[in-house]
Scaffold this motif. Structure first.
Motif, PDB file in Angstrom:
ATOM      1  N   TRP A  81      -4.793   2.736  -0.617  1.00 29.52           N
ATOM      2  CA  TRP A  81      -5.721   1.613  -0.773  1.00 29.52           C
ATOM      3  C   TRP A  81      -7.115   1.996  -0.273  1.00 29.52           C
ATOM      4  O   TRP A  81      -8.115   1.766  -0.947  1.00 29.52           O
ATOM      5  CB  TRP A  81      -5.184   0.406  -0.010  1.00 29.52           C
ATOM      6  N   ASN A  82      -7.171   2.577   0.917  1.00 27.46           N
ATOM      7  CA  ASN A  82      -8.466   2.964   1.476  1.00 27.46           C
ATOM      8  C   ASN A  82      -9.126   4.051   0.634  1.00 27.46           C
ATOM      9  O   ASN A  82     -10.345   4.065   0.458  1.00 27.46           O
ATOM     10  CB  ASN A  82      -8.287   3.450   2.914  1.00 27.46           C
TER      11      ASN A  82
ATOM     12  N   TYR B 286       4.056   0.230   2.379  1.00 28.29           N
ATOM     13  CA  TYR B 286       3.840  -0.742   3.449  1.00 28.29           C
ATOM     14  C   TYR B 286       3.300  -2.036   2.866  1.00 28.29           C
ATOM     15  O   TYR B 286       2.498  -2.009   1.937  1.00 28.29           O
ATOM     16  CB  TYR B 286       2.824  -0.219   4.471  1.00 28.29           C
TER      17      TYR B 286
ATOM     18  N   SER C 161       3.195   9.678  -1.255  1.00 25.93           N
ATOM     19  CA  SER C 161       4.432   8.925  -1.437  1.00 25.93           C
ATOM     20  C   SER C 161       5.324   9.513  -2.527  1.00 25.93           C
ATOM     21  O   SER C 161       6.542   9.599  -2.377  1.00 25.93           O
ATOM     22  CB  SER C 161       4.124   7.457  -1.750  1.00 25.93           C
TER      23      SER C 161
ATOM     24  N   MET D 183       0.939   4.453   9.178  1.00 26.18           N
ATOM     25  CA  MET D 183       0.336   4.940   7.946  1.00 26.18           C
ATOM     26  C   MET D 183      -0.832   5.868   8.272  1.00 26.18           C
ATOM     27  O   MET D 183      -1.717   5.527   9.054  1.00 26.18           O
ATOM     28  CB  MET D 183      -0.136   3.765   7.096  1.00 26.18           C
ATOM     29  N   LYS D 184      -0.825   7.042   7.656  1.00 28.44           N
ATOM     30  CA  LYS D 184      -1.852   8.037   7.939  1.00 28.44           C
ATOM     31  C   LYS D 184      -2.890   8.130   6.825  1.00 28.44           C
ATOM     32  O   LYS D 184      -4.080   8.267   7.079  1.00 28.44           O
ATOM     33  CB  LYS D 184      -1.196   9.408   8.157  1.00 28.44           C
ATOM     34  N   ASN D 185      -2.415   8.080   5.579  1.00 28.65           N
ATOM     35  CA  ASN D 185      -3.322   8.279   4.448  1.00 28.65           C
ATOM     36  C   ASN D 185      -3.129   7.158   3.445  1.00 28.65           C
ATOM     37  O   ASN D 185      -2.317   7.256   2.530  1.00 28.65           O
ATOM     38  CB  ASN D 185      -3.054   9.632   3.786  1.00 28.65           C
ATOM     39  N   SER D 186      -3.878   6.083   3.632  1.00 29.64           N
ATOM     40  CA  SER D 186      -3.729   4.901   2.793  1.00 29.64           C
ATOM     41  C   SER D 186      -4.321   5.114   1.409  1.00 29.64           C
ATOM     42  O   SER D 186      -5.502   5.446   1.266  1.00 29.64           O
ATOM     43  CB  SER D 186      -4.412   3.706   3.467  1.00 29.64           C
TER      44      SER D 186
ATOM     45  N   ALA E  34       3.045  -0.509   9.943  1.00 25.38           N
ATOM     46  CA  ALA E  34       1.920  -0.026   9.147  1.00 25.38           C
ATOM     47  C   ALA E  34       0.974   0.848   9.963  1.00 25.38           C
ATOM     48  O   ALA E  34       0.203   1.623   9.401  1.00 25.38           O
ATOM     49  CB  ALA E  34       1.162  -1.188   8.528  1.00 25.38           C
TER      50      ALA E  34
ATOM     51  N   ARG F  90       0.706  -4.972   3.244  1.00 25.07           N
ATOM     52  CA  ARG F  90      -0.583  -5.081   3.913  1.00 25.07           C
ATOM     53  C   ARG F  90      -0.802  -6.504   4.393  1.00 25.07           C
ATOM     54  O   ARG F  90      -1.381  -7.326   3.694  1.00 25.07           O
ATOM     55  CB  ARG F  90      -1.691  -4.660   2.950  1.00 25.07           C
TER      56      ARG F  90
ATOM     57  N   ASP G  37       0.864  -1.162   0.000  1.00 27.10           N
ATOM     58  CA  ASP G  37       0.000   0.000   0.000  1.00 27.10           C
ATOM     59  C   ASP G  37       0.913   1.228   0.000  1.00 27.10           C
ATOM     60  O   ASP G  37       2.068   1.144   0.418  1.00 27.10           O
ATOM     61  CB  ASP G  37      -0.897  -0.013   1.242  1.00 27.10           C
TER      62      ASP G  37
ATOM     63  N   GLU H 198       1.378   5.495   0.949  1.00 28.40           N
ATOM     64  CA  GLU H 198       0.864   6.740   1.492  1.00 28.40           C
ATOM     65  C   GLU H 198       0.461   7.602   0.303  1.00 28.40           C
ATOM     66  O   GLU H 198       1.079   7.560  -0.766  1.00 28.40           O
ATOM     67  CB  GLU H 198       1.947   7.466   2.305  1.00 28.40           C
TER      68      GLU H 198
END
Length: 553
Positions: free
Chosen positions: A513-514, A488, A386, A508-511, A505, A490, A381, A383
């Motif tokens: 993936w999400n 990261y 990134s 991680m603040k702002n995925s 992981a 997952r 995943d 950020e």
């Protein structure tokens, strides 16, 4: 060269366009021959043209934002021999009229994209017309092995559905299925009865809903199933595409795209389409094409964007190439990762092999002449920022004239910030023990150094990341790390016996993936369309594109 693409709406003409662009050509217009409006059926049983789905082909031009030229099929197959000579009232002359009209409006057009695979009848006629008009025929699919070609199309991101079936074993249940869904059955029928996997014997026709060249994707609202020939064993059925619409191919936030691309958001402009909802209802035409001055009352998350140049060009400023190492028996990962990279506007090579190794990738990087390459695992995943972080890390290295072999952007060490940070960028540190190879940027010099070393000293019993850390500690590898990392693995999606990734992981603040899940809901329960193929009895051998090659063990 500038190219007009002959489009039928199907997978072959679409994929050939992709191959044209891949080879450096520019598609400047689309052309299509269609049945007369008073024809009893959309399916003319033409020897030269695919006509089923013809009424919907104009939406492909809309999706590509290109001029679209139409020609009524007034003739028939008067001459049915393989070779063709100019014949009055033959349907080939309709093709001549179509391309003549295109050339009249685009005098600089020099090539014609055609999705011919095996039909000499079709290829000879297109070539005849091209010769008369001084155009070059571009047929990248010609005489390709059909099973391999079909798999390649699915992997490439061509999303097409079956809209006609006309072969034993295919029926109403297959209509509307995607290529990926239909592939196991197509391979089985090819194995048992010798049907053409790509439908070159007329076994089926397809219609493309989306592909990497499309700026918008097609959504079908209403269809009608038409029985063209009610044969007991091999009925000819097709879908009449009655109503459909298009939606933005990628709807993302202005501020987010500016952030990941590390650019001034004031350069962004609204495109001519503004989505009325993220869910993809019918778009309205924007009346203001200027920068977002008049869009203060519009939710920026609902804008389909047009960048000064493609987003992937900004994103790839830090690297020449991206490799995603994919092991074929890890089902589902390939499709998920491809979707994620598409969402991030990053072009990636899915390095799919039976047993892929980092050494294989280093070799490929050297042979391909890349100065830098980003290498990631197939369960990662990002950020959302990134790309900006990596660009800042590289800028800091350049500003201090630091020589480097490898830059870790994804690792599973909680202690990579022990050393003093680079003075130009607080997130950049000299590496200590960056275990895990979740993601790393490799310089050409680093690739040569690693390849030469591991060819001689590779220890199969020791994990690669452990061996890399040993080289770093011996100061044989000039390595830096970004901390916290921006890539990261997952392990919540892909279970592992190693818990380090889960710990790191949590930072991680702002995925990405999400974020992607909001726009690509199928990611939540992804099933790679190729998974069932690998497990299917008809699939008795590993295709050539997945062979290990010269893998170093």
């Amino acid at each position: 060269m500038k190219v007009v693409a002959l489009v039928s709406g199907g997978k072959d003409s679409t994929y050939n366009m992709m191959k044209c662009v891949e080879d450096g050509h520019e598609i400047i217009a689309l052309a299509h021959a269609h049945p007369p409006e008073d024809a009893a059926h959309e399916e003319l049983d033409s020897y030269l043209f695919q006509t089923v789905g013809s009424s919907a082909v104009a939406t492909i031009a809309e999706c590509m934002d290109l001029p679209f030229y139409l020609q009524v099929i007034a003739g028939s197959a008067v001459t049915q021999t393989l070779d063709y000579e100019l014949t009055k009232d033959d349907e080939t002359e309709d093709l001549f009229a179509l391309l003549s009209n295109v050339k009249k409006h685009h005098p600089d057009v020099a090539g014609v994209s055609v999705g011919a695979i095996f039909s000499s009848y079709q290829a000879n006629r297109v070539q005849h017309v091209c010769d008369r008009l001084g155009l070059k025929m571009l047929a990248y699919l010609w005489h390709r092995e059909q099973v391999e070609l079909l798999q390649e199309m699915v992997r490439s991101g061509v999303e097409a559905i079956l809209i006609k079936v006309a072969a034993f074993g295919l029926g109403k249940n297959e209509l509307g299925n995607t290529l990926g869904q239909a592939m196991p059955k197509l391979l089985s029928l090819s194995e048992k009865y010798g049907i053409h996997a790509c439908g070159e014997g007329g076994e089926y026709e397809s219609f493309t809903l989306d592909c990497p060249l499309f700026k918008r994707r097609i959504v079908i609202d209403e269809v009608e199933t038409v029985t063209h020939s009610p044969d007991t064993y091999s009925p000819v059925l097709y879908l009449k595409l009655k109503t459909l619409h298009t939606v933005p191919n990628l709807v993302i936030s202005l501020t987010w795209i500016a952030k990941i691309c590390f650019i001034d958001s004031s350069h962004l402009t609204t495109s001519r389409y503004v989505a009325s909802s993220v869910a993809g209802s019918a778009p309205r035409v924007a009346t203001d094409h200027s920068p977002t001055a008049d869009s203060a009352n519009v939710d920026v998350n609902e804008l389909s964007l047009q960048l000064p140049r493609p987003a992937h060009e900004y994103a790839l400023a830090f690297t020449d190439h991206i490799y995603c190492m994919n092991e074929m028996n890890k089902l589902g990962r390939k499709g998920r990762m491809q979707e994620l990279f598409n969402f991030l506007h990053l072009r990636v090579e899915m390095f799919s092999r039976k047993h892929p190794t980092h050494i294989d990738i280093w070799r490929d990087m050297i042979n391909s002449g890349y100065d830098r390459a980003l290498i990631v695992e197939d369960d990662i995943d990002f950020e959302l920022d990134s790309v900006a972080v990596i660009n800042q890390a590289l800028s800091a290295l350049n500003s201090t004239s630091a020589d480097w072999d490898i830059l870790y952007v994804g690792h599973c060490s909680m202690e990579e910030n022990q050393r003093k940070a680079n003075t130009a960028y607080s997130r950049l540190h000299k590496s200590t023990h960056p275990f895990c190879t979740s993601g790393y940027l490799l310089s050409r010099n680093g690739a040569k150094k690693l390849f030469a070393y591991f060819i001689e000293h590779y220890q199969q019993a020791r994990a690669l990341d452990v061996q890399l850390v040993a080289l770093i500690k011996r100061k044989l590898l000039k390595s830096y790390s970004v901390y916290p990392p921006v890539v990261y693995q997952r392990r919540d999606l892909y279970p592992s016996d190693d818990g380090l990734e889960l710990k790191i992981a949590k930072k991680m603040k702002n995925s990405a993936w999400n974020e992607a899940l909001a726009f690509v809901p199928r990611l939540a329960n992804w099933v790679d369309p190729l998974d069932s193929v690998y497990l299917h009895p008809a699939f008795k051998h590993i295709p050539s594109w997945m062979e290990d090659g010269n893998t170093v063990n």
